[in-house]
Design a protein around this motif. Structure first.
Motif, PDB file in Angstrom:
ATOM      1  N   UNK A   1      22.736 -51.933 -14.204  1.00  0.00           N
ATOM      2  CA  UNK A   1      23.442 -52.197 -15.452  1.00  0.00           C
ATOM      3  C   UNK A   1      24.265 -53.490 -15.333  1.00  0.00           C
ATOM      4  N   UNK A   2      24.929 -53.649 -14.176  1.00  0.00           N
ATOM      5  CA  UNK A   2      25.742 -54.868 -13.959  1.00  0.00           C
ATOM      6  C   UNK A   2      24.868 -56.121 -13.971  1.00  0.00           C
ATOM      7  N   UNK A   3      23.696 -56.003 -13.354  1.00  0.00           N
ATOM      8  CA  UNK A   3      22.788 -57.156 -13.330  1.00  0.00           C
ATOM      9  C   UNK A   3      22.379 -57.527 -14.745  1.00  0.00           C
ATOM     10  N   UNK A   4      22.055 -56.454 -15.505  1.00  0.00           N
ATOM     11  CA  UNK A   4      21.653 -56.694 -16.908  1.00  0.00           C
ATOM     12  C   UNK A   4      22.759 -57.419 -17.667  1.00  0.00           C
ATOM     13  N   UNK A   5      24.014 -56.922 -17.500  1.00  0.00           N
ATOM     14  CA  UNK A   5      25.140 -57.522 -18.227  1.00  0.00           C
ATOM     15  C   UNK A   5      25.362 -58.966 -17.785  1.00  0.00           C
ATOM     16  N   UNK A   6      25.244 -59.222 -16.480  1.00  0.00           N
ATOM     17  CA  UNK A   6      25.446 -60.565 -15.945  1.00  0.00           C
ATOM     18  C   UNK A   6      24.441 -61.546 -16.547  1.00  0.00           C
ATOM     19  N   UNK A   7      23.183 -61.097 -16.649  1.00  0.00           N
ATOM     20  CA  UNK A   7      22.162 -61.955 -17.258  1.00  0.00           C
ATOM     21  C   UNK A   7      22.464 -62.192 -18.733  1.00  0.00           C
ATOM     22  N   UNK A   8      22.924 -61.131 -19.425  1.00  0.00           N
ATOM     23  CA  UNK A   8      23.226 -61.244 -20.845  1.00  0.00           C
ATOM     24  C   UNK A   8      24.380 -62.224 -21.063  1.00  0.00           C
ATOM     25  N   UNK A   9      25.422 -62.106 -20.231  1.00  0.00           N
ATOM     26  CA  UNK A   9      26.582 -62.984 -20.357  1.00  0.00           C
ATOM     27  C   UNK A   9      26.191 -64.444 -20.155  1.00  0.00           C
ATOM     28  N   UNK A  10      25.259 -64.670 -19.236  1.00  0.00           N
ATOM     29  CA  UNK A  10      24.822 -66.049 -18.951  1.00  0.00           C
ATOM     30  C   UNK A  10      23.690 -66.512 -19.855  1.00  0.00           C
ATOM     31  N   UNK A  11      23.362 -65.652 -20.818  1.00  0.00           N
ATOM     32  CA  UNK A  11      22.322 -65.981 -21.782  1.00  0.00           C
ATOM     33  C   UNK A  11      20.980 -66.303 -21.095  1.00  0.00           C
ATOM     34  N   UNK A  12      20.729 -65.613 -20.038  1.00  0.00           N
ATOM     35  CA  UNK A  12      19.451 -65.821 -19.331  1.00  0.00           C
ATOM     36  C   UNK A  12      18.514 -64.661 -19.649  1.00  0.00           C
ATOM     37  N   UNK A  13      17.243 -64.985 -19.780  1.00  0.00           N
ATOM     38  CA  UNK A  13      16.306 -63.902 -20.151  1.00  0.00           C
ATOM     39  C   UNK A  13      15.977 -63.042 -18.923  1.00  0.00           C
ATOM     40  N   UNK A  14      15.716 -61.784 -19.196  1.00  0.00           N
ATOM     41  CA  UNK A  14      15.383 -60.845 -18.120  1.00  0.00           C
ATOM     42  C   UNK A  14      14.046 -60.198 -18.474  1.00  0.00           C
ATOM     43  N   UNK A  15      13.011 -60.488 -17.697  1.00  0.00           N
ATOM     44  CA  UNK A  15      11.689 -59.944 -18.045  1.00  0.00           C
ATOM     45  C   UNK A  15      11.492 -58.532 -17.502  1.00  0.00           C
ATOM     46  N   UNK A  16      11.922 -58.357 -16.253  1.00  0.00           N
ATOM     47  CA  UNK A  16      11.768 -57.026 -15.631  1.00  0.00           C
ATOM     48  C   UNK A  16      12.983 -56.740 -14.777  1.00  0.00           C
ATOM     49  N   UNK A  17      13.364 -55.467 -14.724  1.00  0.00           N
ATOM     50  CA  UNK A  17      14.468 -55.062 -13.847  1.00  0.00           C
ATOM     51  C   UNK A  17      14.217 -53.618 -13.422  1.00  0.00           C
ATOM     52  N   UNK A  18      13.893 -53.427 -12.181  1.00  0.00           N
ATOM     53  CA  UNK A  18      13.650 -52.052 -11.729  1.00  0.00           C
ATOM     54  C   UNK A  18      14.018 -51.876 -10.267  1.00  0.00           C
ATOM     55  N   UNK A  19      14.373 -50.626  -9.932  1.00  0.00           N
ATOM     56  CA  UNK A  19      14.661 -50.380  -8.510  1.00  0.00           C
ATOM     57  C   UNK A  19      13.350 -50.023  -7.840  1.00  0.00           C
ATOM     58  N   UNK A  20      13.155 -50.611  -6.700  1.00  0.00           N
ATOM     59  CA  UNK A  20      11.898 -50.386  -5.970  1.00  0.00           C
ATOM     60  C   UNK A  20      11.923 -48.986  -5.399  1.00  0.00           C
ATOM     61  N   UNK A  21      11.212 -48.072  -6.090  1.00  0.00           N
ATOM     62  CA  UNK A  21      11.252 -46.668  -5.700  1.00  0.00           C
ATOM     63  C   UNK A  21      10.154 -46.429  -4.669  1.00  0.00           C
ATOM     64  N   UNK A  22      10.511 -45.706  -3.636  1.00  0.00           N
ATOM     65  CA  UNK A  22       9.487 -45.414  -2.629  1.00  0.00           C
ATOM     66  C   UNK A  22       8.770 -44.124  -2.987  1.00  0.00           C
TER      67      UNK A  22
END
Lengths: 336, 287
Positions: free
Chosen positions: A277-298
């Motif tokens: 969630x923090x990563x998402x917000x950080x990207x949003x604040x910097x107006x940078x696009x985010x194509x994918x965001x996921x935790x690498x699940x084993x």
């Protein structure tokens, strides 16, 4: 139901089973997982009394397999890796022989055989010679022999090896059905099978237990150590800068994919919190696009490979978690 | 025991081995019977049976070779040893099945004295005691064959080994005639035997102290005995070796002596090898 105490098996100087301890509760399906030569079959052979242990003991419902073999063995049905079939017998003859050998009372034999044949769906081949049956049917006859007289514990050593996908699904369903009333232990090196069928998974490597928990929990434990993958359209530098502003991130490695022009960053964290969630917000604040965001699940497969490939640190971590979770469960039960 | 006995007996007849063995024995004895007893009018069937008994015994490996080696090879021993039946019962079941097949062949031979009786003079006591002796020797050799079969997973090796041992036993009298009868030769033979026993013990039990103790005390005892009473050793080894083949006492039966000692000897040998079979299986489970 089953207690394995400090089990050791040596073949000459080779240690096949190394001080193995575990308990199996009744009414659950256990998966015995491990690479080839991990000691699965040896352990199963000792549990069923086929071979003797160098040290330690196995208690079946309180009866020791070495001191009271008769009492212990009558509670077990066993399907070894290669079904123990007399190929010169007809299916029905073989099952009659097995029923008598297992000491099922004369009056109950016919019903026990009919039930086993119905469960494993071999009634239509009962009059055929076993040598003329296909591998799938032979496996089922072996299974029928194991479930004959519905023993309390059913032990199956790689029951689906060499079968076609349809037969595999059928055998799995059969095992699930059996697991409702009996304790089933099955060994396998197919992860999907274990996660689809079993309530608990025991991972064994080099004769030692490396983990024992539910499939979901094992995945969860490993997820704690997982990485987060971020894909973005922004350039590598800004992605790196944005990510570095997010608290609790331990390391960031950024790689640019020249073909697609996107940037992929692998992020590791130093807490168990979810930082997505923090990563998402950080990207949003910097107006940078985010194509994918996921935790690498084993997947359980990754867990298995990681645990059995000898990474001691991982193994210890899972062991600690498993014990901790179990203690928590016990505390909860105690409180309840 | 019942389940294993019934299965094995049925299998001997479904795969023809049992039928073949019985047919072979009946045909062989039948030829001799019709030639000597019927053709030549010789009224003693026991004598005829004794003279060809070695072929009856040498054919036994075809019955015993599969008993355990086949189970080990196909993995069917797993269903036996994981069932609640004890190993002794399983071994007895298998043994009795083989003895039954052999017994059927011997049972058919029981008609021969009856046929002779219809033609004139006869001696049932001698004839039937000879058949009983052959049956019991066969039963002891079956136990030996079963033991050898429990040592290997190859039918062929089991058959060849059993055949070799039986052949050696048959030729024992001939072989022992080559062994010198002097005290010194027997003394040396005894020492070799003691050392062999301690080596075998060491390979089985891996206990150096007991094995070497056995070897050393045995050798000392033999040496002391040699200097104190040398005469004990005279022809000792040939005499002992001559007693080993069970067939040695078979002639007593056709000479109208019902040799109870021999009967006890046959039964003891059978019991010994049944016991050794259970031990060999147990050892495999623990090694």
């Amino acid at each position: 139901m089953i207690e394995v105490k400090n089990l050791v098996k040596k073949y000459g100087s080779h240690l096949a089973v190394d001080h193995l301890n575990f308990t199996v509760e009744s009414g659950k399906i256990y998966g015995f997982l491990g690479p080839n030569g991990a000691g699965k079959s040896t352990t199963m052979n000792i549990m069923t009394g086929y071979i003797g242990a160098t040290e330690g003991d196995v208690l079946i419902d309180g009866h020791s397999i070495s001191d009271e073999p008769e009492e212990a063995k009558k509670r077990i049905g066993y399907l070894p890796e290669i079904p123990p079939l007399y190929i010169d017998m007809k299916v029905i003859e073989y099952l009659k022989f097995a029923a008598e050998l297992k000491g099922i009372e004369k009056g109950k034999r016919a019903k026990a055989i009919t039930d086993a044949m119905q469960l494993t769906r071999i009634s239509d081949v009962q009059g055929r010679l076993i040598k003329n049956l296909s591998k799938g049917y032979r496996q089922r006859v072996g299974l029928a022999q194991a479930v004959l007289g519905l023993p309390e514990v059913i032990i199956l050593d790689e029951p689906t090896v060499g079968l076609d996908p349809k037969q595999i699904i059928e055998i799995r369903d059969m095992i699930k059905k059996l697991g409702k009333k009996h304790t089933v232990i099955l060994s396998s090196h197919i992860m999907q099978e274990v996660s689809a069928v079993c309530d608990e998974v025991m991972i064994i490597s080099h004769g030692k237990m490396v983990a024992c928990d539910t499939p979901a929990r094992l995945e969860k434990i490993m997820e704690d150590t997982s990485k987060i993958i971020v894909k973005s359209n922004a350039d590598a530098n800004s992605v790196s800068n944005i990510l570095n502003t997010v608290p609790s991130i331990a390391s960031v490695s950024v790689k640019k994919n020249e073909e697609t022009g996107t940037v992929e960053a692998v992020v590791t964290t130093n807490t168990n919190e979810d930082v997505r969630e923090r990563i998402f917000k950080a990207f949003a604040e910097n107006d940078a696009s985010l194509l994918e965001l996921y935790s690498h699940k084993m997947s359980l497969e990754d867990v298995f490979i990681k645990l059995t490939s000898g990474s001691k640190k991982e193994t210890e971590k899972v062991k600690r978690h498993t014990i901790k979770k179990k203690d928590e469960d016990a505390d909860k039960e105690g409180e309840a | 025991m019942n389940a294993v006995y019934k299965r094995d007996l049925k299998s001997y007849f479904s795969n023809m081995i049992g039928c073949l063995y019985i047919a072979f024995i009946v045909a062989l004895v039948g030829i001799y019977f019709s030639f000597y007893n019927m053709g030549n009018g010789y009224p003693y069937f026991g004598d005829v049976l004794n003279s060809i008994s070695y072929i009856v015994f040498l054919a036994l490996p075809i019955l015993t070779m599969r008993s355990f080696s086949d189970e080990i090879r196909t993995g069917t021993d797993q269903i036996l040893y994981t069932s609640k039946a004890s190993i002794t019962r399983i071994v007895m079941g298998k043994y009795m099945a083989m003895v039954t097949v052999f017994g059927i062949a011997m049972g058919i031979l029981c008609f021969c004295p009856l046929i002779i009786a219809t033609c004139g003079s006869h001696d049932f006591k001698v004839d039937y005691s000879c058949i009983l002796a052959v049956f019991l020797i066969g039963a002891a050799y079956i136990a030996l064959g079963m033991f050898i079969s429990s040592l290997t997973e190859s039918n062929i090796i089991a058959a060849v080994l059993t055949f070799g041992v039986l052949l050696l036993l048959q030729m024992m009298t001939g072989i022992t005639s080559f062994i010198p009868t002097t005290s010194l030769a027997s003394f040396v033979g005894c020492i070799i035997a003691v050392i062999a026993v301690s080596v075998i013990y060491y390979t089985l039990a891996a206990n150096v102290i007991i094995a070497s103790g056995l070897g050393v005390t045995g050798t000392i005892a033999l040496v002391v005995l040699y200097f104190v009473k040398k005469s004990v050793y005279a022809s000792l080894i040939p005499n002992v070796l001559n007693k080993i083949p069970l067939t040695d006492s078979l002639n007593n039966f056709s000479l109208k002596t019902f040799d109870v000692t021999a009967i006890i000897y046959y039964i003891s040998v059978a019991v010994l090898f049944i016991f050794l079979t259970t031990q060999s299986i147990q050892k495999k489970r623990y090694s």
